[in-house]
Design a protein around this motif. Structure first.
Motif, PDB file in Angstrom:
ATOM      1  N   GLU A  57       0.819  -1.213   0.000  1.00 15.23           N
ATOM      2  CA  GLU A  57       0.000   0.000   0.000  1.00 15.23           C
ATOM      3  C   GLU A  57       0.853   1.263   0.000  1.00 15.23           C
ATOM      4  O   GLU A  57       0.322   2.369   0.094  1.00 15.23           O
ATOM      5  CB  GLU A  57      -0.935   0.010   1.218  1.00 15.23           C
ATOM      6  CG  GLU A  57      -1.956  -1.127   1.236  1.00 15.23           C
ATOM      7  CD  GLU A  57      -2.933  -1.042   0.079  1.00 15.23           C
ATOM      8  OE1 GLU A  57      -3.268   0.085  -0.344  1.00 15.23           O
ATOM      9  OE2 GLU A  57      -3.352  -2.107  -0.424  1.00 15.23           O
ATOM     10  N   GLY A  58       2.176   1.109  -0.076  1.00 19.43           N
ATOM     11  CA  GLY A  58       3.061   2.265  -0.174  1.00 19.43           C
ATOM     12  C   GLY A  58       3.405   2.937   1.142  1.00 19.43           C
ATOM     13  O   GLY A  58       3.994   4.012   1.161  1.00 19.43           O
ATOM     14  N   PHE A  59       3.061   2.286   2.280  1.00 19.26           N
ATOM     15  CA  PHE A  59       3.352   2.902   3.575  1.00 19.26           C
ATOM     16  C   PHE A  59       4.782   2.661   4.042  1.00 19.26           C
ATOM     17  O   PHE A  59       5.300   3.392   4.881  1.00 19.26           O
ATOM     18  CB  PHE A  59       2.354   2.421   4.635  1.00 19.26           C
ATOM     19  CG  PHE A  59       0.985   3.011   4.460  1.00 19.26           C
ATOM     20  CD1 PHE A  59       0.707   4.295   4.901  1.00 19.26           C
ATOM     21  CD2 PHE A  59      -0.016   2.298   3.830  1.00 19.26           C
ATOM     22  CE1 PHE A  59      -0.535   4.857   4.720  1.00 19.26           C
ATOM     23  CE2 PHE A  59      -1.273   2.842   3.645  1.00 19.26           C
ATOM     24  CZ  PHE A  59      -1.535   4.132   4.091  1.00 19.26           C
ATOM     25  N   VAL A  60       5.409   1.608   3.525  1.00 22.69           N
ATOM     26  CA  VAL A  60       6.834   1.390   3.766  1.00 22.69           C
ATOM     27  C   VAL A  60       7.460   0.959   2.446  1.00 22.69           C
ATOM     28  O   VAL A  60       6.776   0.525   1.522  1.00 22.69           O
ATOM     29  CB  VAL A  60       7.106   0.311   4.841  1.00 22.69           C
ATOM     30  CG1 VAL A  60       6.575   0.747   6.195  1.00 22.69           C
ATOM     31  CG2 VAL A  60       6.540  -1.039   4.425  1.00 22.69           C
ATOM     32  N   THR A  61       8.768   1.095   2.370  1.00 22.25           N
ATOM     33  CA  THR A  61       9.496   0.639   1.188  1.00 22.25           C
ATOM     34  C   THR A  61      10.768  -0.070   1.649  1.00 22.25           C
ATOM     35  O   THR A  61      11.334   0.262   2.707  1.00 22.25           O
ATOM     36  CB  THR A  61       9.847   1.821   0.258  1.00 22.25           C
ATOM     37  OG1 THR A  61      10.474   1.322  -0.914  1.00 22.25           O
ATOM     38  CG2 THR A  61      10.746   2.827   0.937  1.00 22.25           C
ATOM     39  N   LYS A  62      11.220  -1.048   0.887  1.00 22.77           N
ATOM     40  CA  LYS A  62      12.359  -1.869   1.280  1.00 22.77           C
ATOM     41  C   LYS A  62      13.577  -1.594   0.407  1.00 22.77           C
ATOM     42  O   LYS A  62      13.473  -1.519  -0.812  1.00 22.77           O
ATOM     43  CB  LYS A  62      11.976  -3.356   1.177  1.00 22.77           C
ATOM     44  CG  LYS A  62      13.060  -4.309   1.636  1.00 22.77           C
ATOM     45  CD  LYS A  62      12.583  -5.754   1.514  1.00 22.77           C
ATOM     46  CE  LYS A  62      13.632  -6.747   2.009  1.00 22.77           C
ATOM     47  NZ  LYS A  62      13.167  -8.150   1.882  1.00 22.77           N
ATOM     48  N   ASP A  63      14.706  -1.420   1.064  1.00 25.59           N
ATOM     49  CA  ASP A  63      15.982  -1.315   0.364  1.00 25.59           C
ATOM     50  C   ASP A  63      16.530  -2.730   0.229  1.00 25.59           C
ATOM     51  O   ASP A  63      16.930  -3.358   1.218  1.00 25.59           O
ATOM     52  CB  ASP A  63      16.963  -0.450   1.164  1.00 25.59           C
ATOM     53  CG  ASP A  63      18.246  -0.178   0.407  1.00 25.59           C
ATOM     54  OD1 ASP A  63      18.745  -1.108  -0.281  1.00 25.59           O
ATOM     55  OD2 ASP A  63      18.774   0.935   0.498  1.00 25.59           O
ATOM     56  N   HIS A  64      16.548  -3.255  -0.987  1.00 21.64           N
ATOM     57  CA  HIS A  64      16.917  -4.654  -1.190  1.00 21.64           C
ATOM     58  C   HIS A  64      18.408  -4.913  -0.980  1.00 21.64           C
ATOM     59  O   HIS A  64      18.822  -6.061  -0.803  1.00 21.64           O
ATOM     60  CB  HIS A  64      16.490  -5.105  -2.589  1.00 21.64           C
ATOM     61  CG  HIS A  64      14.996  -5.170  -2.742  1.00 21.64           C
ATOM     62  ND1 HIS A  64      14.237  -6.176  -2.192  1.00 21.64           N
ATOM     63  CD2 HIS A  64      14.125  -4.324  -3.348  1.00 21.64           C
ATOM     64  CE1 HIS A  64      12.970  -5.973  -2.468  1.00 21.64           C
ATOM     65  NE2 HIS A  64      12.868  -4.848  -3.169  1.00 21.64           N
ATOM     66  N   GLU A  65      19.214  -3.877  -0.973  1.00 21.89           N
ATOM     67  CA  GLU A  65      20.642  -4.070  -0.707  1.00 21.89           C
ATOM     68  C   GLU A  65      20.894  -4.217   0.790  1.00 21.89           C
ATOM     69  O   GLU A  65      21.649  -5.091   1.222  1.00 21.89           O
ATOM     70  CB  GLU A  65      21.447  -2.891  -1.273  1.00 21.89           C
ATOM     71  CG  GLU A  65      21.512  -2.870  -2.793  1.00 21.89           C
ATOM     72  CD  GLU A  65      22.455  -1.797  -3.297  1.00 21.89           C
ATOM     73  OE1 GLU A  65      23.160  -1.177  -2.473  1.00 21.89           O
ATOM     74  OE2 GLU A  65      22.493  -1.581  -4.525  1.00 21.89           O
ATOM     75  N   THR A  66      20.276  -3.363   1.584  1.00 22.80           N
ATOM     76  CA  THR A  66      20.496  -3.399   3.036  1.00 22.80           C
ATOM     77  C   THR A  66      19.464  -4.253   3.761  1.00 22.80           C
ATOM     78  O   THR A  66      19.639  -4.551   4.945  1.00 22.80           O
ATOM     79  CB  THR A  66      20.446  -1.976   3.621  1.00 22.80           C
ATOM     80  OG1 THR A  66      19.125  -1.444   3.435  1.00 22.80           O
ATOM     81  CG2 THR A  66      21.455  -1.068   2.933  1.00 22.80           C
ATOM     82  N   GLN A  67      18.371  -4.621   3.035  1.00 24.14           N
ATOM     83  CA  GLN A  67      17.268  -5.386   3.636  1.00 24.14           C
ATOM     84  C   GLN A  67      16.553  -4.593   4.736  1.00 24.14           C
ATOM     85  O   GLN A  67      15.916  -5.164   5.623  1.00 24.14           O
ATOM     86  CB  GLN A  67      17.768  -6.720   4.201  1.00 24.14           C
ATOM     87  CG  GLN A  67      18.333  -7.664   3.151  1.00 24.14           C
ATOM     88  CD  GLN A  67      17.267  -8.078   2.123  1.00 24.14           C
ATOM     89  OE1 GLN A  67      16.238  -8.623   2.485  1.00 24.14           O
ATOM     90  NE2 GLN A  67      17.533  -7.798   0.857  1.00 24.14           N
ATOM     91  N   LYS A  68      16.677  -3.281   4.665  1.00 24.75           N
ATOM     92  CA  LYS A  68      16.021  -2.426   5.664  1.00 24.75           C
ATOM     93  C   LYS A  68      14.771  -1.772   5.070  1.00 24.75           C
ATOM     94  O   LYS A  68      14.704  -1.515   3.872  1.00 24.75           O
ATOM     95  CB  LYS A  68      16.983  -1.349   6.174  1.00 24.75           C
ATOM     96  CG  LYS A  68      18.124  -1.879   7.031  1.00 24.75           C
ATOM     97  CD  LYS A  68      18.981  -0.739   7.548  1.00 24.75           C
ATOM     98  CE  LYS A  68      20.075  -1.260   8.474  1.00 24.75           C
ATOM     99  NZ  LYS A  68      20.904  -0.148   9.024  1.00 24.75           N
ATOM    100  N   TYR A  69      13.822  -1.504   5.952  1.00 24.99           N
ATOM    101  CA  TYR A  69      12.585  -0.833   5.562  1.00 24.99           C
ATOM    102  C   TYR A  69      12.602   0.616   6.051  1.00 24.99           C
ATOM    103  O   TYR A  69      13.202   0.933   7.094  1.00 24.99           O
ATOM    104  CB  TYR A  69      11.364  -1.532   6.170  1.00 24.99           C
ATOM    105  CG  TYR A  69      10.997  -2.830   5.504  1.00 24.99           C
ATOM    106  CD1 TYR A  69      10.039  -2.875   4.491  1.00 24.99           C
ATOM    107  CD2 TYR A  69      11.609  -4.023   5.887  1.00 24.99           C
ATOM    108  CE1 TYR A  69       9.699  -4.070   3.876  1.00 24.99           C
ATOM    109  CE2 TYR A  69      11.279  -5.231   5.283  1.00 24.99           C
ATOM    110  CZ  TYR A  69      10.318  -5.240   4.275  1.00 24.99           C
ATOM    111  OH  TYR A  69       9.980  -6.422   3.669  1.00 24.99           O
ATOM    112  N   ARG A  70      11.934   1.479   5.303  1.00 26.44           N
ATOM    113  CA  ARG A  70      11.726   2.872   5.721  1.00 26.44           C
ATOM    114  C   ARG A  70      10.317   3.277   5.321  1.00 26.44           C
ATOM    115  O   ARG A  70       9.652   2.602   4.540  1.00 26.44           O
ATOM    116  CB  ARG A  70      12.761   3.797   5.064  1.00 26.44           C
ATOM    117  CG  ARG A  70      12.761   3.804   3.554  1.00 26.44           C
ATOM    118  CD  ARG A  70      13.806   4.772   3.006  1.00 26.44           C
ATOM    119  NE  ARG A  70      13.826   4.779   1.546  1.00 26.44           N
ATOM    120  CZ  ARG A  70      14.550   3.946   0.805  1.00 26.44           C
ATOM    121  NH1 ARG A  70      15.315   3.040   1.387  1.00 26.44           N
ATOM    122  NH2 ARG A  70      14.512   4.017  -0.509  1.00 26.44           N
TER     123      ARG A  70
END
Length: 260
Positions: A57-70
């Motif tokens: 739903e676009g409330f978080v996004t994942k950085d696939h390199e660091t595996q972290k969410y923001r």
């Protein structure tokens, strides 16, 4: 799973999703699943599932390199809406008071939310009537002047989808024919205002004009609601002129500049 247990499960999931969103901060703008699971006391599989839903739903996004969410852009969109409403409330207040003193009728600021209008600001006159417009009140867009003005600046597909739903007749004067309402919505855009006479409640008339922000978008309406015996055809023209003028003044205070 019985009905009560299902409801408890859903509420628990919603609460945990909100806890995840609230866990992000300026100090910790990005987090891994394991960090969230540990800090919130939840299982990794639960956190992962909720993050996937929030990401869809676009409330978080994942950085696939660091595996972290923001936090994602949907949060920004909600913030924009809240900030816009707060600004409208602040900038409209002196104009509303001036208009109420002038025409002696109750004034409102309304915003569109789905198929309804919500009243976010209200300044009452000295002789108010009991009408369904308290702050936070939802009323259907199709049969209110504020709703028809706001719908006038939506895509026609959106409008037709709304008009394809149930159109309840609240009084004998409620328009429930989709094509008739669509024509009224188009007329509202052409003339810059609209009037609704006893469509939501007998004996009550409303007049609305659009409020624009600095991007030239119609974000709210200025709506005057009062008894039909006071807001009658004999003085309607004077009301309309003053309401449009006040709506334009609020628009300018929000940064709107007319483009030639």
């Amino acid at each position: 799973m019985d009905h009560s247990n299902h409801n408890d499960y859903v509420l628990s999931s919603v609460k945990n999703a909100l806890r995840i969103l609230n866990s992000f901060s300026l100090d910790e703008p990005e987090k891994k699943v394991t960090d969230l699971a540990k800090s919130l006391g939840l299982g990794k599989s639960t956190v992962s599932r909720l993050l996937s839903t929030l990401a869809s739903e676009g409330f978080v996004t994942k950085d696939h390199e660091t595996q972290k969410y923001r936090l994602g852009l949907s949060i920004l969109n909600l913030n924009t809406i809240v900030t816009s409403n707060l600004e409208v409330e602040r900038e409209s207040l002196p104009v509303l008071h001036k208009l109420v003193d002038d025409i002696q009728e109750t004034c409102h600021i309304a915003v569109l939310d789905g198929t309804d209008v919500i009243y976010i600001k209200k300044v009452e006159c000295k002789h108010p009537i009991q009408i369904l417009t308290h702050i936070g009140r939802r009323n259907p867009a199709y049969c209110t002047s504020s709703g028809r003005v706001l719908l006038a600046y939506q895509d026609e597909q959106v409008v037709r989808r709304i008009l394809g739903g149930e159109l309840k007749a609240y009084t004998t004067k409620t328009n429930t024919d989709p094509e008739t309402i669509l024509n009224l919505i188009k007329k509202a855009r052409e003339q810059g205002y609209t009037v609704s006479v006893e469509e939501l409640r007998e004996g009550v008339t409303s007049i609305s004009a659009p409020i624009r922000d600095y991007t030239n978008q119609v974000v709210n309406t200025l709506t005057v609601i009062g008894p039909t015996h006071r807001m009658n055809p004999a003085n309607l023209k004077g009301y309309i002129h003053k309401i449009i003028s006040a709506a334009n003044e609020i628009s300018v205070r929000l940064g709107y500049r007319k483009r030639h």
